[in-house]
Design an enzyme around this catalytic site. Structure first.
Site, PDB file in Angstrom:
ATOM      1  N   CYS A  12       0.610  -9.319   3.430  1.00 17.98           N
ATOM      2  CA  CYS A  12       1.171  -9.534   2.094  1.00 17.98           C
ATOM      3  C   CYS A  12       1.753  -8.200   1.618  1.00 17.98           C
ATOM      4  O   CYS A  12       2.015  -7.313   2.429  1.00 17.98           O
ATOM      5  CB  CYS A  12       0.124 -10.107   1.131  1.00 17.98           C
ATOM      6  SG  CYS A  12      -1.322  -9.067   0.848  1.00 17.98           S
ATOM      7  N   ASN A  15      -1.961  -5.903   0.355  1.00 20.15           N
ATOM      8  CA  ASN A  15      -3.176  -6.053   1.173  1.00 20.15           C
ATOM      9  C   ASN A  15      -4.452  -5.914   0.335  1.00 20.15           C
ATOM     10  O   ASN A  15      -5.468  -5.397   0.804  1.00 20.15           O
ATOM     11  CB  ASN A  15      -3.198  -5.065   2.348  1.00 20.15           C
ATOM     12  CG  ASN A  15      -4.271  -5.363   3.397  1.00 20.15           C
ATOM     13  OD1 ASN A  15      -4.784  -4.441   4.037  1.00 20.15           O
ATOM     14  ND2 ASN A  15      -4.631  -6.606   3.592  1.00 20.15           N
ATOM     15  N   CYS A  17      -4.890  -8.672  -2.342  1.00 19.88           N
ATOM     16  CA  CYS A  17      -5.116 -10.009  -2.938  1.00 19.88           C
ATOM     17  C   CYS A  17      -5.069 -11.123  -1.901  1.00 19.88           C
ATOM     18  O   CYS A  17      -6.092 -11.714  -1.554  1.00 19.88           O
ATOM     19  CB  CYS A  17      -4.100 -10.289  -4.045  1.00 19.88           C
ATOM     20  SG  CYS A  17      -4.244  -9.190  -5.468  1.00 19.88           S
ATOM     21  N   ARG A  18      -3.876 -11.425  -1.396  1.00 15.40           N
ATOM     22  CA  ARG A  18      -3.716 -12.619  -0.548  1.00 15.40           C
ATOM     23  C   ARG A  18      -4.156 -12.410   0.894  1.00 15.40           C
ATOM     24  O   ARG A  18      -4.922 -13.220   1.440  1.00 15.40           O
ATOM     25  CB  ARG A  18      -2.248 -13.080  -0.581  1.00 15.40           C
ATOM     26  CG  ARG A  18      -1.808 -13.624  -1.910  1.00 15.40           C
ATOM     27  CD  ARG A  18      -0.303 -13.735  -1.994  1.00 15.40           C
ATOM     28  NE  ARG A  18       0.329 -12.408  -2.021  1.00 15.40           N
ATOM     29  CZ  ARG A  18       1.628 -12.183  -1.986  1.00 15.40           C
ATOM     30  NH1 ARG A  18       2.456 -13.198  -1.902  1.00 15.40           N
ATOM     31  NH2 ARG A  18       2.097 -10.947  -2.040  1.00 15.40           N
ATOM     32  N   SER A  19      -3.641 -11.370   1.555  1.00 20.12           N
ATOM     33  CA  SER A  19      -3.942 -11.262   2.991  1.00 20.12           C
ATOM     34  C   SER A  19      -5.413 -10.949   3.285  1.00 20.12           C
ATOM     35  O   SER A  19      -5.925 -11.418   4.304  1.00 20.12           O
ATOM     36  CB  SER A  19      -3.001 -10.277   3.701  1.00 20.12           C
ATOM     37  OG  SER A  19      -3.072  -8.985   3.165  1.00 20.12           O
ATOM     38  N   ASP A 128       2.086 -14.710  -5.285  1.00 22.35           N
ATOM     39  CA  ASP A 128       1.368 -13.465  -5.554  1.00 22.35           C
ATOM     40  C   ASP A 128       0.557 -13.627  -6.850  1.00 22.35           C
ATOM     41  O   ASP A 128       1.143 -13.806  -7.919  1.00 22.35           O
ATOM     42  CB  ASP A 128       2.396 -12.342  -5.701  1.00 22.35           C
ATOM     43  CG  ASP A 128       1.747 -10.982  -5.856  1.00 22.35           C
ATOM     44  OD1 ASP A 128       0.519 -10.928  -6.072  1.00 22.35           O
ATOM     45  OD2 ASP A 128       2.459  -9.980  -5.747  1.00 22.35           O
TER      46      ASP A 128
END
Ligand code: 4NP
Length: 172
Positions: A12, A15, A17-19, A128
């Site tokens: 993401c 690195n 939040c999402r990934s 995001d």
């Protein structure tokens, strides 16, 4: 039969939040399938602002609510060697994918995909959640959970603990 991709890098922007969530969720799916030894799983960001940081507390809390501990992860930036070290670099959104394609060395672009698209969920971005509220993290979690289950199935992680493990159908 070609070998299944087994070295997976979730990518993401930050690195945090999402990934990290994607890494934790997919790792959990692979562990549940008894296939830990068959996979190398990591995550990274296209940006370097948060390198060395823990995941966002909202990602840590969301994962924890679902029984997954991602608190030990630390952010890192995508490096040029990632395009050799990983079979798949799975971007969370189309911007991540475009950035990865721009950095991919010759011959490595085929390793870069949009995560949900590659998982067969649809050509969708994982939004995001960084600037939004806590509910955005739960929405992201559910998208990642569905995609992670589909990816595990696609890559043969499901049933990997059975005698026919690792021999699932080839991917395109
Ligand atoms: P991520 O979210 O890409 O899912 O980790 C973000 C984290 C930090 C920033 C942007 C997105 N930021 O601008 O610092």
């Amino acid at each position: 039969m070609p070998a299944q991709p087994s070295r997976i890098l979730f990518v993401c922007l930050g690195n945090i939040c999402r990934s990290p969530l994607a890494e934790g969720i997919f790792r959990s799916a692979v562990e549940k399938a008894g296939a830990t030894d068959l996979f190398a799983i990591d995550s990274a960001g296209t940006g370097a602002w948060h390198v060395g940081n823990s995941p966002d507390p909202r990602s840590v809390a969301t994962a924890a609510r679902h029984g997954i501990d991602i608190s030990d992860q630390r952010a890192r930036a995508v490096s040029s060697t990632d395009f050799e070290s990983f079979d798949l670099l799975l971007g969370m959104d189309r911007s991540n994918v475009a950035t990865l394609h721009g950095r991919a060395p010759a011959g490595a672009a085929h390793r870069v995909h949009l995560f949900l698209d590659y998982a067969g969920i649809g050509r969708l971005d994982v939004p995001d959640p960084y600037y939004g509220g806590d509910d955005g993290f739960e929405i992201v979690y559910r998208m990642l959970q569905e995609a992670s289950d589909a990816l595990a199935l696609k890559l043969g992680a499901r049933g990997a603990s059975t005698p026919s493990s690792g021999q699932a159908s080839s991917i395109t």
